[in-house]
Design a protein around this motif. Structure first.
Motif, PDB file in Angstrom:
ATOM      1  N   SER A  61      56.937  46.216  12.141  1.00  0.00           N
ATOM      2  CA  SER A  61      57.300  45.924  13.532  1.00  0.00           C
ATOM      3  C   SER A  61      56.661  46.929  14.471  1.00  0.00           C
ATOM      4  N   LEU A  62      56.774  48.216  14.091  1.00  0.00           N
ATOM      5  CA  LEU A  62      56.228  49.266  14.956  1.00  0.00           C
ATOM      6  C   LEU A  62      54.710  49.168  15.042  1.00  0.00           C
ATOM      7  N   ALA A  63      54.059  48.903  13.900  1.00  0.00           N
ATOM      8  CA  ALA A  63      52.595  48.809  13.893  1.00  0.00           C
ATOM      9  C   ALA A  63      52.145  47.656  14.787  1.00  0.00           C
ATOM     10  N   ILE A  64      52.809  46.492  14.654  1.00  0.00           N
ATOM     11  CA  ILE A  64      52.419  45.329  15.458  1.00  0.00           C
ATOM     12  C   ILE A  64      52.660  45.614  16.939  1.00  0.00           C
ATOM     13  N   ALA A  65      53.805  46.241  17.240  1.00  0.00           N
ATOM     14  CA  ALA A  65      54.133  46.510  18.645  1.00  0.00           C
ATOM     15  C   ALA A  65      53.127  47.482  19.264  1.00  0.00           C
ATOM     16  N   LEU A  66      52.721  48.489  18.482  1.00  0.00           N
ATOM     17  CA  LEU A  66      51.745  49.466  18.986  1.00  0.00           C
ATOM     18  C   LEU A  66      50.404  48.786  19.257  1.00  0.00           C
ATOM     19  N   PHE A  67      49.956  47.993  18.283  1.00  0.00           N
ATOM     20  CA  PHE A  67      48.699  47.266  18.438  1.00  0.00           C
ATOM     21  C   PHE A  67      48.766  46.342  19.652  1.00  0.00           C
ATOM     22  N   THR A  68      49.863  45.581  19.748  1.00  0.00           N
ATOM     23  CA  THR A  68      50.033  44.637  20.854  1.00  0.00           C
ATOM     24  C   THR A  68      49.989  45.366  22.182  1.00  0.00           C
ATOM     25  N   SER A  69      50.711  46.482  22.241  1.00  0.00           N
ATOM     26  CA  SER A  69      50.806  47.215  23.488  1.00  0.00           C
ATOM     27  C   SER A  69      49.432  47.703  23.941  1.00  0.00           C
ATOM     28  N   ILE A  70      48.644  48.257  23.016  1.00  0.00           N
ATOM     29  CA  ILE A  70      47.328  48.793  23.386  1.00  0.00           C
ATOM     30  C   ILE A  70      46.365  47.662  23.775  1.00  0.00           C
ATOM     31  N   VAL A  71      46.244  46.666  22.896  1.00  0.00           N
ATOM     32  CA  VAL A  71      45.250  45.615  23.131  1.00  0.00           C
ATOM     33  C   VAL A  71      45.629  44.749  24.342  1.00  0.00           C
ATOM     34  N   ALA A  72      46.901  44.342  24.414  1.00  0.00           N
ATOM     35  CA  ALA A  72      47.305  43.458  25.514  1.00  0.00           C
ATOM     36  C   ALA A  72      47.176  44.183  26.851  1.00  0.00           C
ATOM     37  N   THR A  73      47.492  45.478  26.878  1.00  0.00           N
ATOM     38  CA  THR A  73      47.390  46.217  28.134  1.00  0.00           C
ATOM     39  C   THR A  73      45.941  46.317  28.586  1.00  0.00           C
ATOM     40  N   LEU A  74      45.047  46.628  27.636  1.00  0.00           N
ATOM     41  CA  LEU A  74      43.622  46.742  27.962  1.00  0.00           C
ATOM     42  C   LEU A  74      43.080  45.411  28.489  1.00  0.00           C
ATOM     43  N   VAL A  75      43.253  44.365  27.667  1.00  0.00           N
ATOM     44  CA  VAL A  75      42.706  43.053  27.991  1.00  0.00           C
ATOM     45  C   VAL A  75      43.360  42.474  29.248  1.00  0.00           C
ATOM     46  N   GLY A  76      44.680  42.641  29.336  1.00  0.00           N
ATOM     47  CA  GLY A  76      45.420  42.094  30.473  1.00  0.00           C
ATOM     48  C   GLY A  76      45.084  42.802  31.780  1.00  0.00           C
ATOM     49  N   THR A  77      44.890  44.128  31.716  1.00  0.00           N
ATOM     50  CA  THR A  77      44.553  44.870  32.935  1.00  0.00           C
ATOM     51  C   THR A  77      43.193  44.434  33.470  1.00  0.00           C
ATOM     52  N   LEU A  78      42.216  44.261  32.560  1.00  0.00           N
ATOM     53  CA  LEU A  78      40.886  43.800  32.983  1.00  0.00           C
ATOM     54  C   LEU A  78      41.004  42.465  33.716  1.00  0.00           C
ATOM     55  N   ALA A  79      41.751  41.526  33.115  1.00  0.00           N
ATOM     56  CA  ALA A  79      41.891  40.208  33.730  1.00  0.00           C
ATOM     57  C   ALA A  79      42.594  40.323  35.072  1.00  0.00           C
ATOM     58  N   SER A  80      43.581  41.217  35.129  1.00  0.00           N
ATOM     59  CA  SER A  80      44.355  41.371  36.345  1.00  0.00           C
ATOM     60  C   SER A  80      43.476  41.884  37.488  1.00  0.00           C
ATOM     61  N   ILE A  81      42.529  42.788  37.161  1.00  0.00           N
ATOM     62  CA  ILE A  81      41.619  43.301  38.186  1.00  0.00           C
ATOM     63  C   ILE A  81      40.806  42.152  38.784  1.00  0.00           C
ATOM     64  N   ALA A  82      40.264  41.304  37.901  1.00  0.00           N
ATOM     65  CA  ALA A  82      39.466  40.177  38.388  1.00  0.00           C
ATOM     66  C   ALA A  82      40.323  39.221  39.201  1.00  0.00           C
ATOM     67  N   LEU A  83      41.545  38.946  38.712  1.00  0.00           N
ATOM     68  CA  LEU A  83      42.384  37.941  39.368  1.00  0.00           C
ATOM     69  C   LEU A  83      42.887  38.404  40.721  1.00  0.00           C
ATOM     70  N   SER A  84      43.123  39.707  40.885  1.00  0.00           N
ATOM     71  CA  SER A  84      43.711  40.101  42.167  1.00  0.00           C
ATOM     72  C   SER A  84      42.711  40.736  43.122  1.00  0.00           C
ATOM     73  N   ARG A  85      41.487  41.120  42.628  1.00  0.00           N
ATOM     74  CA  ARG A  85      40.541  41.771  43.534  1.00  0.00           C
ATOM     75  C   ARG A  85      39.354  40.897  43.891  1.00  0.00           C
ATOM     76  N   GLN A  86      39.129  39.835  43.115  1.00  0.00           N
ATOM     77  CA  GLN A  86      37.932  39.050  43.373  1.00  0.00           C
ATOM     78  C   GLN A  86      38.287  37.605  43.672  1.00  0.00           C
ATOM     79  N   ALA A  87      37.603  37.057  44.673  1.00  0.00           N
ATOM     80  CA  ALA A  87      37.815  35.662  45.003  1.00  0.00           C
ATOM     81  C   ALA A  87      36.768  34.837  44.272  1.00  0.00           C
ATOM     82  N   PHE A  88      37.177  33.844  43.547  1.00  0.00           N
ATOM     83  CA  PHE A  88      36.198  32.970  42.882  1.00  0.00           C
ATOM     84  C   PHE A  88      36.860  31.619  42.664  1.00  0.00           C
ATOM     85  N   ARG A  89      36.007  30.620  42.426  1.00  0.00           N
ATOM     86  CA  ARG A  89      36.548  29.286  42.241  1.00  0.00           C
ATOM     87  C   ARG A  89      37.314  29.224  40.926  1.00  0.00           C
ATOM     88  N   GLY A  90      38.412  28.506  40.893  1.00  0.00           N
ATOM     89  CA  GLY A  90      39.179  28.354  39.661  1.00  0.00           C
ATOM     90  C   GLY A  90      40.183  29.463  39.436  1.00  0.00           C
TER      91      GLY A  90
END
Lengths: 259, 297
Positions: A61-90
């Motif tokens: 449980s701890l290993a999965i949670a640690l992995f999830t926390s690191i990867v999801a935060t990295l990937v999600g933050t990148l997407a969040s930057i694009a979604l809230s700072r850049q205007a694009f179609r779609g």
């Protein structure tokens, strides 16, 4: 009126905490039949230390949670930057696509993952649970970081750029430090989402490889022992700590006024 | 696409920008595609098969799985029971949650409100399974509730609520109540004091103020709370199994059985998609009532 309201609130809080309090109290009760009055004892916590399947499941449980926390935060933050700072179609379509993982009942997401992973040969087990948990956590990270981003003023970044810094440098030097608490909060959130996840893990686990909630579920179905209380009490304590940390970082309900 | 001939500087900048945007988005959406969207597609595909295509079984397409739902009357009963469970849970959450949200917004302030707020949302971030397990200790025959009752009324018969319909409802209300309090609080807190004061100075009594002002203005909170509760409840399987025992047969447990016991994956897939259709219908209906709410979630 005020008095009625306050008593109602207290009754609601009592209802929310009654079973949890009972569960924790019984972890410290010597009787294996949950008999009252409580005879204080730590024997169930001691028994826990010798329970190899539960300990392995906790480590998973701890290993999965640690992995999830690191990867999801990295990937999600990148997407969040694009979604809230850049205007694009779609953009609104992409934002809407974050909803299904949150809104579709986990039973359906979990069984769909089982079907697809089994069919394509990805299979079940730790890696499958990691893939699944990260996917469930990404939308939450995007939402939490996106909310944080709204509170950071764009004109600071623009000021840095007008003074000659590149967009990337402006972002890293100006926005990043202001955003850091949101990113840490999102990471904690992802950790908690993964740690508490039961349904998806249940379908992706194999008899040998499971997580703590899955293991607790099968113990409940086999019968009750206060050992489950002991591990649940520890689990409850850890989750509570995480939420309190998250609340502190994301300034939940408070108003320190970062804007 | 537009500036094929001699790209100007802004166009080159914007194409670089497009690449950056794509680069930022691809990891997240690629992951979601692999782990959520493709699996849902695979499940849709499976729901039209006669049998799961494992080993060397041939692919045979059929609508039988969906028809099974209409051919087996007991599945209709099960579906209705799940919806009923959803209605009971949602209704009770609204009855308990709206007054609680009102009290939180109007009868508390400052530090006390912050603490209560945290106390209410805290359990909902702790493991759902652990909370359901806690109820089994309280509700079972000779459990904490029975023992407490015997202390007060020694001759009272045991309640032994565990493995009954009310036990499932209690567990589910406990699990989802914080959602309702939270969404209602957001609506109720936005009601301005001046509106209530104006009504009062014009002679409105408390019941009139509730029915004519508070309730209509807290409707968005009630509806979003209801969606957040109803959807997961009709898909629940762990709560009915643990608290309902043999009587806890819901759509959720039937679907789980198809995947873990009966190994009839196509039927399980079809039932999942029927449930998903119900969920989408609910989202569709409520997004009309609540313009912008669901979309901006």
């Amino acid at each position: 009126m005020v008095l009625v309201g306050r008593s109602w609130l207290l009754a609601v809080v009592a209802f929310l905490y009654l079973p949890i309090a009972v569960m924790i109290a019984m972890a410290f009760n010597a009787s294996s039949l949950y008999a009252l009055p409580i005879k204080p004892s730590l024997q169930w916590f001691v028994a826990l230390a010798g329970d190899a399947p539960l300990l392995t499941a906790t480590r998973n449980s701890l290993a999965i949670a640690l992995f999830t926390s690191i990867v999801a935060t990295l990937v999600g933050t990148l997407a969040s930057i694009a979604l809230s700072r850049q205007a694009f179609r779609g953009r609104s379509l992409l934002k809407a696509l974050l909803l299904p993982p949150i809104a579709i009942p986990w039973l359906i997401t979990g069984t769909a993952m089982l079907v697809f992973f089994f069919w394509t040969g990805i299979g079940r087990g730790l890696h499958a649970m990691m893939i699944g948990h990260v996917a469930l956590a990404i939308p939450y990270v995007v939402l939490v970081v996106g909310t944080g981003m709204e509170a950071v003023r764009v004109d600071l970044e623009e000021a840095a750029m007008s003074l000659g810094s590149t967009p990337v440098h402006a972002f890293v030097a100006v926005t990043m430090p202001l955003l850091a608490p949101s990113i840490v909060a999102a990471g904690l959130f992802a950790f908690a989402v993964s740690l508490d996840q039961f349904v998806v893990s249940y379908f992706l686990s194999t008899p040998g490889v499971s997580t703590l909630p899955v293991e607790i579920y099968s113990s409940i179905r086999k019968g009750f022992t206060p050992e489950i209380n002991a591990i649940s009490a520890i689990f409850f304590g850890v989750s509570t700590l995480l939420v309190l940390l998250f609340a502190q970082l994301s300034n939940l309900g408070g108003n320190r006024g970062r804007r | 696409m537009a500036t094929r001939i001699a790209p100007s500087l802004p166009a080159r900048l914007s194409s670089r920008r497009a690449w950056t945007t794509a680069g930022l988005l691809i990891p997240a959406y690629g992951w979601l595609t692999l782990a959520v969207f493709l699996p849902l597609g695979a499940m849709l595909f499976f729901s039209f098969l006669k049998a799961a295509p494992f080993g060397d079984r041939p692919l045979v397409f059929t609508f039988d799985q969906y028809l099974a739902f209409f051919r087996r009357p007991y599945l209709f009963d099960v579906a209705w029971r799940s919806i009923e469970l959803g209605l009971w849970t949602t209704g009770l959450c609204a009855l308990i949650g709206l007054p609680a949200a009102l009290a939180l917004a109007r009868a508390t302030r400052g530090r006390a409100r912050q603490v209560l707020f945290l106390l209410i949302i805290l359990p909902f971030w702790t493991n759902g399974l652990v909370r359901i397990f806690s109820w089994t200790i309280v509700l079972r025959e000779g459990g904490v509730l029975d023992q407490a009752l015997h202390l007060v009324l020694p001759s009272a018969p045991g309640l032994s609520l565990l493995y009954s319909y009310p036990a499932i409802v209690i567990g589910l209300v406990h699990a989802y109540l914080p959602y309702m309090i939270l969404t209602c609080y957001l609506s109720v807190a936005a009601i301005e004091d001046s509106v209530v004061e104006a009504a009062r100075s014009l002679g409105a009594r408390t019941p009139a103020i509730f029915w004519k002002i508070i309730l209509p203005l807290s409707l968005p909170g009630l509806v979003s709370g209801a969606i957040l509760i109803f959807v997961p409840v009709i898909g629940s399987f762990m709560e009915p199994r643990i608290l309902g025992g043999r009587i806890g047969v819901t759509m959720g447990t039937v679907i789980e059985d198809q995947f873990t016991q009966a190994f009839n994956w196509p039927l399980g897939a079809a039932l999942s998609f029927i449930m998903l259709a119900v969920v989408l219908l609910i989202f569709g209906l409520t997004s009309r009532i609540l313009p912008g709410r669901v979309a901006s979630f």
